[in-house]
Every structure is written in C-alpha cells, then in structure tokens.
Design a protein around this motif. Structure first.
Motif, short mmCIF file in Angstrom:
data_model
loop_
_atom_site.label_atom_id
_atom_site.label_comp_id
_atom_site.label_asym_id
_atom_site.label_seq_id
_atom_site.Cartn_x
_atom_site.Cartn_y
_atom_site.Cartn_z
N SER A 113 0.85 -1.20 0.00
CA SER A 113 0.00 0.00 0.00
C SER A 113 0.88 1.24 0.00
CB SER A 113 -0.91 0.00 1.23
OG SER A 113 -1.79 -1.09 1.22
N ARG A 114 0.41 2.28 -0.66
CA ARG A 114 1.17 3.53 -0.65
C ARG A 114 1.11 4.19 0.73
NH1 ARG A 114 2.30 5.73 -5.88
NH2 ARG A 114 1.33 4.51 -7.54
N ARG A 115 2.25 4.66 1.18
CA ARG A 115 2.32 5.40 2.43
C ARG A 115 2.47 6.89 2.13
NH1 ARG A 115 7.06 2.63 5.88
NH2 ARG A 115 8.24 3.33 4.05
N ALA A 116 1.98 7.70 3.07
CA ALA A 116 2.15 9.14 2.91
C ALA A 116 3.63 9.48 3.04
CB ALA A 116 1.34 9.87 3.97
N VAL A 117 4.09 10.41 2.23
CA VAL A 117 5.48 10.86 2.28
C VAL A 117 5.57 12.02 3.27
CG1 VAL A 117 7.36 11.89 0.97
CG2 VAL A 117 5.93 10.13 -0.08
N GLY A 118 6.49 11.90 4.20
CA GLY A 118 6.65 12.93 5.22
C GLY A 118 7.50 14.09 4.74
#
Length: 374
Positions: A113-118
């Motif tokens: 799954s795609r994770r949010a980029v910090g």
C-alpha cells in the motif's frame, strides 16, 4: 464458486486444509488493507479489503475447528480418531510453512500500500520529478552537491523515501548531492509496486540521468547507496551501467529462486514464494545476483550485512567471493537489517563516506587496497 462446490464434497481433513489455505491467502490480502486504514487513510477499496480480512479469519477458524469437532468418526476407535487429528495438524503445519506463508509473502511483496510521504531531512532538499527509463514519472527530493559528486539512494522493499532520510542527511552533510525518491508504485510515483525490485532498474537509470543533468554535478562522479531491495537493484544496475562509479549495498539478500541459500527446505519455501510473486505481479526477476556481482567491477563495491535476517551474512560472503578484487564486506552479526546507520553510527559513517570519497572525490585510482573482508 468452484471452491464452494468442491468444499462440500471433500472429506473433513481436506475441507479443513482448503479452508485454511484460502483463509490464509484472503487474510493476507485483507490485512494489507487493514494496515492501510490504520496507518494512512481509508479508500473505497479498503472496505472490501477489511471484509476479506474478516472472512480470512473466519475460514482459518473453520479449518482449525473441523478436525476437532467433526462428528463423523463414530465408527473408529479413540486412538484412531486422535491419530487422524494429529496427522491433520502436522499436514496443516507443513502446508502453512511451505505454501501458505511463502504465497502470502509473494502477495505482500507485490501489493504494498502507498504510504504518505513525510518531510524531507532538511529545507535544503527540494521536491523533484523525473522519468524512469521506461516512461513512468517518479517523485523525490534532491539536495544540491557541494563537491561535484552525487549519490542516488535506492530504498528497501517498501519502496518510498521514508526509510532513507537519515542516509540522505549523512551524505548531504559530507557535501554530496543526494537524490532519494519513491520507487515505482510507492509514495508519489507512478506505476505498480514490487518489493523484489524486479523493474526498479528502470527507476535507477532514470535517477542517474537526472543527476547527470544537474549543473552542480560532475557526470563522472555518481554513486549509489542501496538498502535491502535497493541494494540488490544497485548491484544489477552497476553490472551494466558504468555511470555508477561507486556502490554501497546495505542489506543485499536475494531476489529470485536462483539466489536462495542451499538446502531442500530453503528451495521448498522459495519456489512458491517467487512463483506467486511472478503470478501476482506479471513481472519476472532478472539474472541471479551471484552472476551480476561478477560484472560490477571495476566499480568499487561495499557490501554491508547484518545478522538479524537468516542467511544475509552468508549470502553476502558468497557475493564478496564472486565479486572480484574491488569489494569490501562489512559484517555485523548482532546488528539489525539495514539499521547499522543508527546502531554503529560512527563506524557506518566512516566506512560509507571513505568508500564513496575514495572514488568519487579522489578519482578511480584512489587509495584502494584490494579486497578487505572483515
């Protein structure tokens, strides 16, 4: 539908096995959606994913209950009844170990799954996009070079740039230009994910082309630092692309059935895992790392191997033996996979920066003493 019809016609033991196998694969798929909801946000596809997780748990419970609760054994002795149940339990264990778990791993590795980029490591990093060699748009951060050399960071199986901020900060602190980016299908990049990195060579090729275009970078002073899957892919690229003048491979393991450790049990686990990954992704692995690593020279290669993953040190010893003269192997038996940067802070910095400096800053005739295996 076929499984439903078949289920009603099987003997209890086979019904239980079918329920466990289907349930485990369904649970694996659903669990990824559950984790996405918990760590990122819910999307439309997550609803069916969460239902799949619940269905998988129900099927596994049914499979475990059938051998214990089945009441059709009144014509056999108690000893025979318990022998049947023990046999079923052993069979379930074997099926789980050599089919359910490896197939589940193959599924997970091809459906991240795609994770949010910090946030980037510092404000000196800027947002950039560039094209992969096969036409996808990839997103990342770039830190300009202060010494005319630059390093591309290839990430671990998760693919996105979240796990390499500390490595990027280390390189930038020593004046290197740094490009860290989301591999295809992860973070903000286009494409489909593959935790084995079977198509990531196109991403690296695009990243190197991006660095060659930067006015602050000498195109003859490009290096790479790879973490886990990224380490595997950098070895692949370095075998054919001489734009990479130095490579640090932190946590290389294996990315195909041909890269497995010796032994029948390892083969029995690896074959369904990699076969499932090919079926789920439609991609195929490249050449074995043992073959590719022999072609990396004359590019200097630093292999870093930790002891937390079974076989990582053994595999890297094999790669070091096959690689030729310009390879250094640093083993850390008590370290965790790809976390030496935080567990052996000073030594990690010294070894990685010395390795890159020797070629990228002092030229290819720098102070190399040949193979050093420690």
């Amino acid at each position: 539908m076929a499984a439903v019809v078949l289920f009603t016609r099987l003997r209890p033991g086979l019904r239980a096995g079918l329920a466990v196998v289907i349930g485990a694969v369904t649970l694996t798929n659903g669990a990824m959606h559950v984790m996405h909801v918990a760590t990122v946000r819910a999307t439309d596809s997550d609803l069916t994913g969460v239902l799949a997780a619940a269905s998988g748990l129900l099927l596994i419970g049914l499979g475990a209950a059938i051998p214990v609760l089945h009441r059709g054994e009144s014509g056999v002795t108690s000893r025979r009844r318990w022998a049947n149940r023990v046999t079923a339990a052993v069979a379930f264990t074997v099926v789980a170990q050599f089919f359910v778990i490896p197939v589940g791993v193959g599924l997970v590795q091809t459906h991240h799954s795609r994770r949010a980029v910090g946030n980037p490591p510092s404000t000196a990093f800027r947002d950039v996009t560039f094209g992969s060699a096969d036409g996808l748009e990839l997103a990342g951060w770039y830190h300009p070079s202060e010494n005319r050399a630059a390093v591309v960071i290839a990430n671990s199986a998760a693919g996105d740039r979240n796990g390499s901020r500390r490595h990027a900060a280390l390189l930038a602190a020593h004046g290197y230009g740094v490009l860290l980016y989301d591999a295809r299908g992860t973070g903000q990049s286009e494409g489909s994910p593959n935790g084995w990195g079977w198509d990531w060579r196109h991403d690296i090729e695009g990243a190197l082309a991006f660095l060659q275009r930067q006015p602050d970078v000498d195109p003859d002073r490009l290096g790479g630092l790879g973490l886990s899957t990224g380490a595997d892919v950098l070895i692949e690229v370095a075998a054919t692309n001489r734009a990479l003048r130095a490579v640090v491979a932190d946590g290389a393991t294996g990315r195909s059935f041909a890269d497995r450790l010796p032994g029948a049990l390892n083969a029995a686990f690896a074959w369904p895992m990699f076969t499932a990954a090919q079926v789920f992704s439609g991609a195929v692995p490249g050449k074995p790392l043992r073959h590719l690593v022999t072609r990396v020279g004359p590019t200097p290669l630093l292999l870093i191997a930790a002891g937390s993953i079974p076989g990582e040190i053994e595999l890297n010893r094999r790669y070091a033996e096959d690689a030729g003269d310009r390879v250094e192997l640093w083993t850390l038996p008590r370290a965790t996979h790809i976390t030496a940067i935080s567990e052996e802070v000073a030594e990690y910095e010294r070894r990685v920066i010395d390795h890159l400096d020797a070629t990228l800053l002092r030229g290819r005739s720098g102070p190399w003493a040949g193979r050093a295996i420690s």
